[in-house]
Design a protein around this motif. Structure first.
Motif, PDB file in Angstrom:
ATOM      1  N   GLY A  10     -57.780  43.793   3.056  1.00 11.99           N
ATOM      2  CA  GLY A  10     -56.300  43.636   1.856  1.00 11.99           C
ATOM      3  C   GLY A  10     -54.584  44.848   2.744  1.00 11.99           C
ATOM      4  O   GLY A  10     -55.279  45.943   3.180  1.00 11.99           O
ATOM      5  N   PRO A  13     -50.793  48.901   0.272  1.00 13.83           N
ATOM      6  CA  PRO A  13     -50.758  50.390   0.611  1.00 13.83           C
ATOM      7  C   PRO A  13     -51.857  50.943   0.297  1.00 13.83           C
ATOM      8  O   PRO A  13     -52.142  52.211   1.419  1.00 13.83           O
ATOM      9  CB  PRO A  13     -49.710  51.072  -1.223  1.00 13.83           C
ATOM     10  N   ALA A  14     -53.128  50.891   0.028  1.00 15.16           N
ATOM     11  CA  ALA A  14     -54.500  51.170   0.696  1.00 15.16           C
ATOM     12  C   ALA A  14     -55.068  50.658   1.841  1.00 15.16           C
ATOM     13  O   ALA A  14     -55.462  51.684   2.832  1.00 15.16           O
ATOM     14  CB  ALA A  14     -55.354  50.669  -0.973  1.00 15.16           C
ATOM     15  N   ASP A  33     -55.199  39.540   5.263  1.00 16.73           N
ATOM     16  CA  ASP A  33     -54.674  39.343   3.625  1.00 16.73           C
ATOM     17  C   ASP A  33     -54.505  38.090   3.627  1.00 16.73           C
ATOM     18  O   ASP A  33     -54.259  37.361   5.074  1.00 16.73           O
ATOM     19  CB  ASP A  33     -53.708  40.078   3.795  1.00 16.73           C
ATOM     20  N   GLU A  34     -54.571  37.168   2.821  1.00 12.15           N
ATOM     21  CA  GLU A  34     -53.886  36.671   1.955  1.00 12.15           C
ATOM     22  C   GLU A  34     -52.616  36.053   1.905  1.00 12.15           C
ATOM     23  O   GLU A  34     -51.713  34.802   2.177  1.00 12.15           O
ATOM     24  CB  GLU A  34     -54.877  36.072   0.777  1.00 12.15           C
ATOM     25  N   GLY A  40     -48.228  44.471   0.387  1.00 19.32           N
ATOM     26  CA  GLY A  40     -49.662  43.885  -1.021  1.00 19.32           C
ATOM     27  C   GLY A  40     -48.704  43.993  -2.285  1.00 19.32           C
ATOM     28  O   GLY A  40     -47.834  43.465  -1.813  1.00 19.32           O
ATOM     29  N   GLN A  41     -49.046  44.279  -3.327  1.00  9.80           N
ATOM     30  CA  GLN A  41     -48.264  44.124  -4.733  1.00  9.80           C
ATOM     31  C   GLN A  41     -47.147  44.815  -4.939  1.00  9.80           C
ATOM     32  O   GLN A  41     -45.870  44.137  -5.524  1.00  9.80           O
ATOM     33  CB  GLN A  41     -49.180  44.261  -6.120  1.00  9.80           C
ATOM     34  N   ILE A  42     -47.367  46.193  -5.019  1.00 10.56           N
ATOM     35  CA  ILE A  42     -45.736  46.542  -5.663  1.00 10.56           C
ATOM     36  C   ILE A  42     -45.068  46.572  -4.041  1.00 10.56           C
ATOM     37  O   ILE A  42     -43.657  46.203  -4.394  1.00 10.56           O
ATOM     38  CB  ILE A  42     -46.461  48.447  -5.227  1.00 10.56           C
ATOM     39  N   ALA A  87     -60.574  36.195   2.770  1.00 15.35           N
ATOM     40  CA  ALA A  87     -61.359  36.100   2.827  1.00 15.35           C
ATOM     41  C   ALA A  87     -62.483  35.797   1.003  1.00 15.35           C
ATOM     42  O   ALA A  87     -61.712  36.048   0.480  1.00 15.35           O
ATOM     43  CB  ALA A  87     -61.458  37.935   3.015  1.00 15.35           C
ATOM     44  N   THR A 115     -58.977  45.789  -1.914  1.00 22.25           N
ATOM     45  CA  THR A 115     -58.211  44.196  -2.543  1.00 22.25           C
ATOM     46  C   THR A 115     -57.795  44.431  -3.957  1.00 22.25           C
ATOM     47  O   THR A 115     -56.567  43.769  -4.234  1.00 22.25           O
ATOM     48  CB  THR A 115     -59.536  43.374  -2.636  1.00 22.25           C
ATOM     49  N   GLY A 116     -56.735  44.648  -4.273  1.00 22.15           N
ATOM     50  CA  GLY A 116     -55.233  45.081  -5.214  1.00 22.15           C
ATOM     51  C   GLY A 116     -56.295  45.293  -6.895  1.00 22.15           C
ATOM     52  O   GLY A 116     -57.910  44.833  -6.431  1.00 22.15           O
ATOM     53  N   ALA A 117     -55.366  44.491  -7.551  1.00 13.35           N
ATOM     54  CA  ALA A 117     -55.684  44.767  -8.789  1.00 13.35           C
ATOM     55  C   ALA A 117     -55.068  43.312  -9.084  1.00 13.35           C
ATOM     56  O   ALA A 117     -54.193  42.545  -8.599  1.00 13.35           O
ATOM     57  CB  ALA A 117     -55.285  45.832 -10.019  1.00 13.35           C
ATOM     58  N   GLN A 139     -42.632  39.133 -12.480  1.00 11.40           N
ATOM     59  CA  GLN A 139     -42.068  40.161 -11.610  1.00 11.40           C
ATOM     60  C   GLN A 139     -42.243  39.902  -9.811  1.00 11.40           C
ATOM     61  O   GLN A 139     -41.790  39.627  -9.388  1.00 11.40           O
ATOM     62  CB  GLN A 139     -43.030  41.356 -10.747  1.00 11.40           C
ATOM     63  N   LEU A 164     -42.117  48.824 -16.486  1.00  9.00           N
ATOM     64  CA  LEU A 164     -41.236  48.680 -15.570  1.00  9.00           C
ATOM     65  C   LEU A 164     -40.373  47.511 -15.665  1.00  9.00           C
ATOM     66  O   LEU A 164     -39.680  47.407 -15.199  1.00  9.00           O
ATOM     67  CB  LEU A 164     -42.218  48.810 -14.454  1.00  9.00           C
ATOM     68  N   ASP A 305     -56.452  50.575  -6.087  1.00  5.91           N
ATOM     69  CA  ASP A 305     -56.311  49.696  -7.177  1.00  5.91           C
ATOM     70  C   ASP A 305     -58.139  48.521  -7.641  1.00  5.91           C
ATOM     71  O   ASP A 305     -57.498  47.916  -8.258  1.00  5.91           O
ATOM     72  CB  ASP A 305     -55.567  49.031  -7.590  1.00  5.91           C
ATOM     73  N   ALA A 312     -49.943  52.912  -6.635  1.00  9.95           N
ATOM     74  CA  ALA A 312     -49.747  52.766  -5.388  1.00  9.95           C
ATOM     75  C   ALA A 312     -50.387  54.117  -4.186  1.00  9.95           C
ATOM     76  O   ALA A 312     -50.433  54.419  -3.575  1.00  9.95           O
ATOM     77  CB  ALA A 312     -48.533  52.318  -5.000  1.00  9.95           C
TER      78      ALA A 312
HETATM   79  C1  LIG Z   1     -48.496  41.105  -9.702  1.00 10.47           C
HETATM   80  C2  LIG Z   1     -48.828  43.164  -9.093  1.00 10.47           C
HETATM   81  C3  LIG Z   1     -47.237  43.591  -9.018  1.00 10.47           C
HETATM   82  C4  LIG Z   1     -47.352  45.111  -9.130  1.00 10.47           C
HETATM   83  N1  LIG Z   1     -46.018  45.855  -9.296  1.00 10.47           N
HETATM   84  C5  LIG Z   1     -46.308  47.022  -9.075  1.00 10.47           C
HETATM   85  C6  LIG Z   1     -44.991  47.545  -8.950  1.00 10.47           C
HETATM   86  O1  LIG Z   1     -44.117  47.116  -9.436  1.00 10.47           O
HETATM   87  N2  LIG Z   1     -44.998  48.835  -8.742  1.00 10.47           N
HETATM   88  C7  LIG Z   1     -46.236  49.772  -9.465  1.00 10.47           C
HETATM   89  O2  LIG Z   1     -46.935  51.392  -9.206  1.00 10.47           O
HETATM   90  N3  LIG Z   1     -47.464  49.560  -9.584  1.00 10.47           N
HETATM   91  C8  LIG Z   1     -47.290  48.093  -9.048  1.00 10.47           C
HETATM   92  N4  LIG Z   1     -48.617  47.323  -9.392  1.00 10.47           N
HETATM   93  C9  LIG Z   1     -50.059  48.173  -9.250  1.00 10.47           C
HETATM   94  C10 LIG Z   1     -50.603  47.836  -7.740  1.00 10.47           C
HETATM   95  O3  LIG Z   1     -51.579  47.521  -8.263  1.00 10.47           O
HETATM   96  C11 LIG Z   1     -50.490  49.116  -7.400  1.00 10.47           C
HETATM   97  O4  LIG Z   1     -49.770  50.254  -7.043  1.00 10.47           O
HETATM   98  C12 LIG Z   1     -50.991  49.203  -5.627  1.00 10.47           C
HETATM   99  O5  LIG Z   1     -50.372  48.020  -5.377  1.00 10.47           O
HETATM  100  C13 LIG Z   1     -52.098  49.503  -5.254  1.00 10.47           C
HETATM  101  O6  LIG Z   1     -52.260  49.276  -3.589  1.00 10.47           O
HETATM  102  P1  LIG Z   1     -53.991  48.709  -3.345  1.00 10.47           P
HETATM  103  O7  LIG Z   1     -53.375  49.138  -1.514  1.00 10.47           O
HETATM  104  O8  LIG Z   1     -54.610  49.677  -3.473  1.00 10.47           O
HETATM  105  O9  LIG Z   1     -53.747  47.055  -4.118  1.00 10.47           O
HETATM  106  P2  LIG Z   1     -52.433  45.677  -3.520  1.00 10.47           P
HETATM  107  O10 LIG Z   1     -51.702  46.547  -3.121  1.00 10.47           O
HETATM  108  O11 LIG Z   1     -52.638  44.803  -4.142  1.00 10.47           O
HETATM  109  O12 LIG Z   1     -53.037  45.136  -2.064  1.00 10.47           O
HETATM  110  C14 LIG Z   1     -54.303  44.120  -2.038  1.00 10.47           C
HETATM  111  C15 LIG Z   1     -54.135  43.804  -1.388  1.00 10.47           C
HETATM  112  O13 LIG Z   1     -55.544  43.082  -0.810  1.00 10.47           O
HETATM  113  C16 LIG Z   1     -55.135  41.267  -0.140  1.00 10.47           C
HETATM  114  N5  LIG Z   1     -56.163  40.433  -0.812  1.00 10.47           N
HETATM  115  C17 LIG Z   1     -57.092  41.393  -2.328  1.00 10.47           C
HETATM  116  N6  LIG Z   1     -58.261  40.147  -2.063  1.00 10.47           N
HETATM  117  C18 LIG Z   1     -58.500  39.433  -0.755  1.00 10.47           C
HETATM  118  C19 LIG Z   1     -58.808  38.365   0.156  1.00 10.47           C
HETATM  119  N7  LIG Z   1     -60.015  37.554  -1.059  1.00 10.47           N
HETATM  120  N8  LIG Z   1     -58.671  37.611   1.196  1.00 10.47           N
HETATM  121  C20 LIG Z   1     -57.436  38.071   1.430  1.00 10.47           C
HETATM  122  N9  LIG Z   1     -56.640  39.636   1.166  1.00 10.47           N
HETATM  123  C21 LIG Z   1     -56.878  39.140  -0.562  1.00 10.47           C
HETATM  124  C22 LIG Z   1     -54.110  40.689  -1.493  1.00 10.47           C
HETATM  125  O14 LIG Z   1     -53.115  39.770  -0.531  1.00 10.47           O
HETATM  126  C23 LIG Z   1     -52.762  41.950  -1.081  1.00 10.47           C
HETATM  127  O15 LIG Z   1     -51.950  42.006   0.163  1.00 10.47           O
HETATM  128  C24 LIG Z   1     -48.437  46.219  -9.944  1.00 10.47           C
HETATM  129  C25 LIG Z   1     -49.900  44.681  -9.703  1.00 10.47           C
HETATM  130  C26 LIG Z   1     -49.769  43.961  -9.704  1.00 10.47           C
HETATM  131  C27 LIG Z   1     -51.096  43.042 -10.019  1.00 10.47           C
END
Ligand SMILES: Cc1cc2nc3c(=O)[nH]c(=O)nc-3n(C[C@H](O)[C@H](O)[C@H](O)COP(=O)(O)OP(=O)(O)OC[C@H]3O[C@@H](n4cnc5c(N)ncnc54)[C@H](O)[C@@H]3O)c2cc1C
Lengths: 464, 95
Positions: A10, A13-14, A33-34, A40-42, A87, A115-117, A139, A164, A305, A312
């Motif tokens: 992933g 941000p994390a 990262d895929e 990531g998402q945000i 992955a 891996t986020g949400a 979004q 949002l 997440d 984020a």
């Molecule tokens: C569609 C969506 C939009 C969002 N928009 C906002 C927003 O505008 N503002 C806000 O505050 N929050 C938003 N969020 C909430 C968001 O989850 C968090 O704010 C923030 O992005 C979390 O960061 P993270 O690093 O935990 O995960 P993420 O930012 O979700 O990053 C996870 C990464 O892991 C990768 N990944 C996951 N599984 C695999 C795998 N099996 N193999 C390879 N890569 C993988 C994904 O491609 C992604 O890039 C959104 C969430 C979603 C689902």
């Protein structure tokens, strides 16, 4: 001592903060990262050739977005970054990845799952109609493609993202038909003391609602979704809900964005056999961790997440903490492993504050389990294989399925290739209600490889 | 009729491809899903006879955006960029 082999899954941000912290400690992480690009998402990046600036793309978060993108780009030479790489499985000490249809195994000493949400969804009659998208999808269309999902969009569900994304649509020039929230105004009042843990974030949220109100957008709370109805052309034509006073309300539209806050992507932690626990406040299962993000399995860490929906800013902190834990556990000889106590302490303090806010959001925008329980039998529950709510109820009553994995074996709910991402949360509530059990009493859908569908022609590396 | 609406980023090279034999245009950087929805096409018919689908999650996790190429290949429309000379078939209606 040679540096340990650490994988970060992933690059949101994390994952970015985890990779940065590892590099600072002399580790060269593998970052998988895929996505096409990091962020990531945000902080999702737009494709090459798009010209909107940071402010247009990321609004109030534009400085953070720039900082994260620049940080990651500066690390490029110091890590082994694999974009467009999924992955998909885990075996003893190795992560299985696929890139361009070729699969191989990457051995590791430690792994940080960031891996986020994805959207948490509540099925409703008509939710497979063309023009209905998940809130996250609506979004993504805007951020990554500069498109609205339709001319006149209804936003339905609950959670901060509902407001949002509706605001982002409004600013980008789309028409918002209505914002329909299942949570009640009273929920938000009750959540205020917790939400005050982050006055800045609370103020941003209130500003979103004020902007929608100023624009004259209809916003209802405490609604019950009844149906999404198609027109003669079989595309979305209107959304039918019952308002807080029990009156039927219809909103004409040509697109619907629906989401009920988010659910963590935990499949890899599950394949790693981490212990999970159920959080009664959110009705979500997550890997159990210590404050640093260590799971029950040695060498496996989780952050952001992908564990708990904290947003984020919390994800950045959690990514750093997990990396510090990995360094302390696996690379303690390195000087950075020792000098970090002070900064770890500060990170832990702010992470606790973020967690209070997370609980506030869960309280203010609760998952409407009671609405899932009450879904009519003919509602499609599983989008992948078009299994209805009624079939799941039958699995419990006529076939005697005592928990979700058995029900899946009987009627294929959660068997589809989305692995229950979209039907799982509602399925658990429906089953629990039929069986008279608590939600955690019906168990947890087990993650299975591949965690996301693989391209049809995937071959192992040595066979290519 | 639901279609995507392009709100910005109009200034990109044009791409020409075919959907069910009909020539359509898109812009470089559009995903196949975006291009098909901008042109008012559904993506596929559910193999479980419950009607048309037009994508749902846009992040490669649901099953709603698989399309077939004229050569018989399968593509995930949300994560494939359009290219000149692509030829896409939306599966025939099964009722
Ligand atoms: C569609 C969506 C939009 C969002 N928009 C906002 C927003 O505008 N503002 C806000 O505050 N929050 C938003 N969020 C909430 C968001 O989850 C968090 O704010 C923030 O992005 C979390 O960061 P993270 O690093 O935990 O995960 P993420 O930012 O979700 O990053 C996870 C990464 O892991 C990768 N990944 C996951 N599984 C695999 C795998 N099996 N193999 C390879 N890569 C993988 C994904 O491609 C992604 O890039 C959104 C969430 C979603 C689902």
């Amino acid at each position: 001592m040679t540096a340990p082999r650490i994988i970060v899954v992933g690059a949101g941000p994390a994952g970015i903060r985890a990779a940065q912290t590892l590099v600072e400690a002399g580790v060269r992480p593998v970052v998988i990262d895929e996505g096409e690009a990091s962020g990531g998402q945000i902080y999702r990046r737009q494709p090459n050739g798009f010209k909107r600036d940071f402010r247009q793309l990321y609004g109030t978060e534009h400085r953070r977005a720039r900082d994260l993108h620049e940080t990651f780009d500066a690390l490029r030479e110091k890590m082994d970054y694999r974009p467009r790489t999924l992955a998909w499985n885990l075996s003893e000490g190795a992560l299985h990845i696929v890139h361009n249809g070729i699969s191989n195994a990457v051995p590791f000493d430690g792994m940080i799952l960031a891996t986020g949400a994805t959207d948490r969804l509540l099925p409703v009659r008509g939710w497979t109609t063309p023009g209905v998208y998940s809130l996250g999808a609506s979004q993504i269309a805007l951020k990554a493609q500069a498109c609205a999902i339709g001319r006149r969009v209804v936003f339905i569900g609950t959670g901060p993202l509902l407001y949002l994304v509706a605001t982002q649509y409004l600013k980008a020039g789309a028409e918002v038909a209505a914002v329909l929230d299942t949570s009640a105004f009273g929920h938000r009042l009750a959540a205020l003391p917790l939400l005050l843990a982050r006055p800045d974030a609370l103020a941003k949220g209130l500003a979103l609602i004020a902007q929608l109100r100023l624009a004259g957008i209809t916003m209802l709370t405490g609604i019950r979704p009844i149906a999404i109805e198609a027109g003669a052309d079989r595309n979305v034509a209107r959304v039918h809900v019952r308002d807080a006073r029990g009156r039927d309300r219809n909103f004409m539209c040509d697109a619907v964005a629906m989401g009920y806050h988010l659910r963590p992507e935990t499949q890899l932690a599950d394949l790693a056999r981490c212990d999970f626990s159920f959080d009664p406040a959110t009705h979500l299962w997550s890997p159990m961790t210590d404050a640093m993000g260590r799971t029950s399995v040695r060498g496996i860490y989780v952050a952001g997440d992908g564990v708990k929906i904290s947003g984020a800013d919390a994800a950045e902190i959690a990514g750093r903490l997990a990396a510090h834990a990995a360094i302390a556990d696996l690379h303690s000889a390195h000087p950075a492993g020792r000098g970090a106590e002070g900064s770890v302490k500060k990170l832990l303090t702010s992470h606790r504050r973020m967690d209070r806010f997370r609980r506030g959001l869960a309280k203010g925008f609760p998952w409407p389990a009671h609405l899932a329980e009450a879904l009519p039998d003919d509602t499609i529950l599983c989008r992948c294989e078009s299994v209805t709510v009624g079939s799941l109820r039958m699995a419990a009553t006529a076939l005697g399925a005592p928990e979700v994995n058995r029900a899946k074996a009987f009627v294929r709910v959660g068997m589809g290739r989305c692995q229950g991402r979209f039907c799982g949360p509602a399925s658990a509530e429906i089953l629990a209600a039929v069986l008279g059990k608590s939600t955690d009493g019906v168990g947890r859908l087990r993650g299975q490889a591949p965690v996301k569908p693989l391209p049809i022609a995937t071959v192992p590396e040595d066979a290519s | 009729m639901n279609r995507f609406v392009r709100l910005a980023e109009h200034d990109r090279a044009e791409i020409r491809f075919r959907i069910d034999g009909r020539g359509v245009t898109a812009l470089e950087g559009d995903t196949l899903l975006t291009a098909m929805r901008l042109n008012g096409f559904i993506l596929r018919w559910s193999e479980f006879s419950d009607g048309p689908r037009a994508g749902f999650c846009l992040m490669g996790a649901c099953q709603d955006c698989w399309v077939t190429t004229a050569e018989g290949g399968r593509l995930r429309a949300c994560s494939t960029l359009v290219a000149n000379d692509l030829s896409i078939l939306t599966t025939p209606e099964v009722e």
